[in-house]
Scaffold this motif. Sequence first.
Motif, PDB file in Angstrom:
ATOM      1  N   ALA A 163      11.766  71.825  98.666  1.00  0.00           N
ATOM      2  CA  ALA A 163      11.392  70.498  98.155  1.00  0.00           C
ATOM      3  C   ALA A 163      10.528  70.626  96.905  1.00  0.00           C
ATOM      4  O   ALA A 163      10.735  69.916  95.912  1.00  0.00           O
ATOM      5  CB  ALA A 163      10.651  69.714  99.233  1.00  0.00           C
ATOM      6  N   ALA A 164       9.582  71.577  96.926  1.00  0.00           N
ATOM      7  CA  ALA A 164       8.685  71.759  95.770  1.00  0.00           C
ATOM      8  C   ALA A 164       9.494  72.209  94.555  1.00  0.00           C
ATOM      9  O   ALA A 164       9.299  71.705  93.442  1.00  0.00           O
ATOM     10  CB  ALA A 164       7.609  72.784  96.111  1.00  0.00           C
ATOM     11  N   SER A 165      10.411  73.141  94.770  1.00  0.00           N
ATOM     12  CA  SER A 165      11.227  73.663  93.668  1.00  0.00           C
ATOM     13  C   SER A 165      12.098  72.562  93.068  1.00  0.00           C
ATOM     14  O   SER A 165      12.173  72.405  91.850  1.00  0.00           O
ATOM     15  CB  SER A 165      12.092  74.812  94.193  1.00  0.00           C
ATOM     16  N   GLU A 166      12.727  71.769  93.928  1.00  0.00           N
ATOM     17  CA  GLU A 166      13.585  70.685  93.443  1.00  0.00           C
ATOM     18  C   GLU A 166      12.767  69.627  92.698  1.00  0.00           C
ATOM     19  O   GLU A 166      13.180  69.149  91.643  1.00  0.00           O
ATOM     20  CB  GLU A 166      14.335  70.038  94.617  1.00  0.00           C
ATOM     21  N   THR A 167      11.595  69.283  93.235  1.00  0.00           N
ATOM     22  CA  THR A 167      10.747  68.288  92.576  1.00  0.00           C
ATOM     23  C   THR A 167      10.325  68.802  91.199  1.00  0.00           C
ATOM     24  O   THR A 167      10.346  68.066  90.212  1.00  0.00           O
ATOM     25  CB  THR A 167       9.501  67.981  93.445  1.00  0.00           C
ATOM     26  N   LYS A 203      14.941  66.332  86.489  1.00  0.00           N
ATOM     27  CA  LYS A 203      16.341  65.950  86.240  1.00  0.00           C
ATOM     28  C   LYS A 203      17.306  67.130  86.416  1.00  0.00           C
ATOM     29  O   LYS A 203      18.489  66.945  86.667  1.00  0.00           O
ATOM     30  CB  LYS A 203      16.477  65.427  84.803  1.00  0.00           C
ATOM     31  N   ALA A 204      16.805  68.341  86.253  1.00  0.00           N
ATOM     32  CA  ALA A 204      17.665  69.534  86.340  1.00  0.00           C
ATOM     33  C   ALA A 204      17.855  70.011  87.776  1.00  0.00           C
ATOM     34  O   ALA A 204      18.356  71.104  88.023  1.00  0.00           O
ATOM     35  CB  ALA A 204      17.062  70.651  85.500  1.00  0.00           C
ATOM     36  N   TYR A 264      27.228  78.040  88.697  1.00  0.00           N
ATOM     37  CA  TYR A 264      25.811  78.418  88.637  1.00  0.00           C
ATOM     38  C   TYR A 264      25.086  77.666  87.518  1.00  0.00           C
ATOM     39  O   TYR A 264      25.658  77.510  86.453  1.00  0.00           O
ATOM     40  CB  TYR A 264      25.741  79.937  88.378  1.00  0.00           C
ATOM     41  N   PRO A 265      23.878  77.190  87.706  1.00  0.00           N
ATOM     42  CA  PRO A 265      23.022  77.342  88.886  1.00  0.00           C
ATOM     43  C   PRO A 265      23.231  76.268  89.957  1.00  0.00           C
ATOM     44  O   PRO A 265      22.496  76.236  90.934  1.00  0.00           O
ATOM     45  CB  PRO A 265      21.620  77.196  88.277  1.00  0.00           C
ATOM     46  N   PHE A 266      24.231  75.411  89.761  1.00  0.00           N
ATOM     47  CA  PHE A 266      24.461  74.335  90.735  1.00  0.00           C
ATOM     48  C   PHE A 266      25.329  74.848  91.882  1.00  0.00           C
ATOM     49  O   PHE A 266      26.493  74.444  92.033  1.00  0.00           O
ATOM     50  CB  PHE A 266      25.063  73.117  90.043  1.00  0.00           C
ATOM     51  N   VAL A 267      24.777  75.760  92.628  1.00  0.00           N
ATOM     52  CA  VAL A 267      25.494  76.454  93.699  1.00  0.00           C
ATOM     53  C   VAL A 267      24.563  76.591  94.894  1.00  0.00           C
ATOM     54  O   VAL A 267      23.394  76.205  94.827  1.00  0.00           O
ATOM     55  CB  VAL A 267      25.928  77.868  93.223  1.00  0.00           C
ATOM     56  N   TYR A 278      42.480  65.895  96.940  1.00  0.00           N
ATOM     57  CA  TYR A 278      41.770  65.492  95.714  1.00  0.00           C
ATOM     58  C   TYR A 278      40.518  66.367  95.671  1.00  0.00           C
ATOM     59  O   TYR A 278      40.526  67.452  96.274  1.00  0.00           O
ATOM     60  CB  TYR A 278      41.473  63.986  95.743  1.00  0.00           C
ATOM     61  N   THR A 279      39.475  65.961  94.985  1.00  0.00           N
ATOM     62  CA  THR A 279      38.276  66.803  94.914  1.00  0.00           C
ATOM     63  C   THR A 279      37.033  65.965  95.184  1.00  0.00           C
ATOM     64  O   THR A 279      36.971  64.806  94.773  1.00  0.00           O
ATOM     65  CB  THR A 279      38.140  67.437  93.510  1.00  0.00           C
ATOM     66  N   THR A 280      36.048  66.572  95.870  1.00  0.00           N
ATOM     67  CA  THR A 280      34.744  65.905  95.997  1.00  0.00           C
ATOM     68  C   THR A 280      33.640  66.914  95.725  1.00  0.00           C
ATOM     69  O   THR A 280      33.845  68.120  95.816  1.00  0.00           O
ATOM     70  CB  THR A 280      34.515  65.295  97.400  1.00  0.00           C
ATOM     71  N   ARG A 281      32.493  66.379  95.407  1.00  0.00           N
ATOM     72  CA  ARG A 281      31.306  67.224  95.219  1.00  0.00           C
ATOM     73  C   ARG A 281      30.080  66.401  95.599  1.00  0.00           C
ATOM     74  O   ARG A 281      29.974  65.235  95.212  1.00  0.00           O
ATOM     75  CB  ARG A 281      31.228  67.664  93.751  1.00  0.00           C
ATOM     76  N   VAL A 282      29.151  67.002  96.327  1.00  0.00           N
ATOM     77  CA  VAL A 282      27.901  66.315  96.633  1.00  0.00           C
ATOM     78  C   VAL A 282      26.787  67.144  96.014  1.00  0.00           C
ATOM     79  O   VAL A 282      26.832  68.360  96.031  1.00  0.00           O
ATOM     80  CB  VAL A 282      27.756  66.077  98.161  1.00  0.00           C
ATOM     81  N   GLY A 283      25.818  66.485  95.390  1.00  0.00           N
ATOM     82  CA  GLY A 283      24.788  67.221  94.663  1.00  0.00           C
ATOM     83  C   GLY A 283      25.115  67.271  93.176  1.00  0.00           C
ATOM     84  O   GLY A 283      26.124  66.723  92.734  1.00  0.00           O
ATOM     85  N   SER A 284      24.255  67.943  92.386  1.00  0.00           N
ATOM     86  CA  SER A 284      24.433  67.949  90.927  1.00  0.00           C
ATOM     87  C   SER A 284      25.407  69.039  90.482  1.00  0.00           C
ATOM     88  O   SER A 284      25.830  69.861  91.279  1.00  0.00           O
ATOM     89  CB  SER A 284      23.098  68.189  90.228  1.00  0.00           C
ATOM     90  N   GLY A 285      25.706  69.005  89.184  1.00  0.00           N
ATOM     91  CA  GLY A 285      26.523  70.068  88.591  1.00  0.00           C
ATOM     92  C   GLY A 285      27.829  69.570  88.030  1.00  0.00           C
ATOM     93  O   GLY A 285      28.267  68.453  88.357  1.00  0.00           O
ATOM     94  N   PRO A 286      28.459  70.380  87.181  1.00  0.00           N
ATOM     95  CA  PRO A 286      29.684  69.955  86.499  1.00  0.00           C
ATOM     96  C   PRO A 286      30.857  69.710  87.449  1.00  0.00           C
ATOM     97  O   PRO A 286      30.953  70.357  88.490  1.00  0.00           O
ATOM     98  CB  PRO A 286      29.990  71.127  85.554  1.00  0.00           C
TER      99      PRO A 286
END
Length: 423
Positions: A115-119, A123-124, A235-238, A269-277
């Motif tokens: 949580a600390a790292s994400e906060t 935005k990244a 990466y890094p959205f993994v 089809y495709t889905t993604r949850v969370g950030s990243g391309p």
Amino acid sequence: MAVDLLLGLQWGDEGKGKIVDVLTKNYDIIARFQGGPNAGHTLEFDGIKHVLHTIPSGIFHKNAVNVVGNGVVIDPVIFKKELDALKEFKIDIKSKLLISRKAHLILPTHRLLDAASETAKGKAKIGSTLKGIGPTYMDKTGRNGMRVGDLEMDDWKEKYRALADKHEAMIDYYNVDIEYDLAELETDFFASVEELKQLTFIDSEEYLFQAQKSGKKILAEGAQGSLLDIDFGTYPFVTSSNTTAAGACTGLGVAPNQIGDVKGIFKAYTTRVGSGPFPTELFDEDGETMGRVGNEFGATTGRPRRCGWLDLVALKYAVQVNGVTQLMMMKADVLSGFESIKVCTAYNYKGEEITHLPYNIEAENVTPIYSEMKGWKEDLTKMSSAEELPEALKSYISFLEKELEVPITIVSVGPDRTQTILR
Ligand code: GDP
Ligand code: IMO
Ligand code: MG
């Protein structure tokens, strides 16, 4: 006897839980090889819907033993909740669920560090499930982690204290505003550890080796998906583990030459949850329809999943990295009613047409190039044989098989165990 693998080829939530449950009747052992409670694997049968996070998806079958491998990270608190939810099914957990002594433990402070790292990232942020996955694997590779086997030692609480104290200092370092009551979290943690200690801990690599030797059939169950792999994902959205086929070797102690079938699962089809391309992401009515009809909400966090057309560039890459021998197409029913179906077959990458996955797939570098084909109107959810499927869907399947050069052996037409068509 070879070990078969079953893994997700996209950004997770392909329907791995459902298919493992369907296939368990053919196996003696189901073994999870990586990830932790960031996963949410949904099973539906006899009118019951059940979500598993750490426990392998073969747990409802009497014929199979379920192994939580060394590559998995376990949060005793979530594990206890999973066990509680299984109580009504009267499963003999002590003999049907075996846990590797080498699996690492997620501590309450790992969750806080997540949580600390994400906060701090603002935005990244990765869009982590905040289950402590990253910090736990960091401690594993940093050689500081606590393992299930440590719980059998007398000094495990001292080890815990030293690591948790270090984590608290690290949380302070982030200098972000997160509120927590560690004493309360620890009370819950210690109580859950006592429950975990009632289960059967094993040297799982030895167990699986002997099982193989005596002719037992083993299916390794992956979590997340290939595009979330720490090395080969976006990466890094993994996530922080190897979700691809090689992860099954390190996550279970199975030698590479013992791997048999590699069953790759993908959504139609495709889905993604969370950030990243996500090159084929849709922001229009079509994407909204996929999300609504497909009920695309995270099984672990409840977050809405981003939706888009099938991306064959990314799927081919996943087939290649995993050595997929059989494909399984999920949620074909969700595409019923679309006038036309689009499939991304190439990228326009900085003005050039390419068919491989480049280093940067952010929207500013990549525009998908689509093939368009006829849709179908029929409701697939009550169909039970490949012959019944509409012609337009048959053409879609043939097109994908030709492009991917791997047969599609299962077409899933609904969430229930029975809504599964073998080809
Ligand atoms: P996993 O993480 O790969 O096990 O997948 P999840 O359980 O997170 O997400 C898959 C979702 O799709 C679950 O809600 C399943 O019940 C559902 N599902 C699986 N297969 C099908 C299918 O063929 N059609 C439909 N409509 N839903 C499906
Ligand atoms: P299953 O097994 C979908 C995503 C998160 C985030 C990124 C990192 O159900 O397919 P983490 O918590 O690992 O630090 O999050 O990975 N993610 C998943 N997305 N399905 C999953 O598991 C996921 N596990 C992690 O949303 O983007
Ligand atoms: Mg899931």
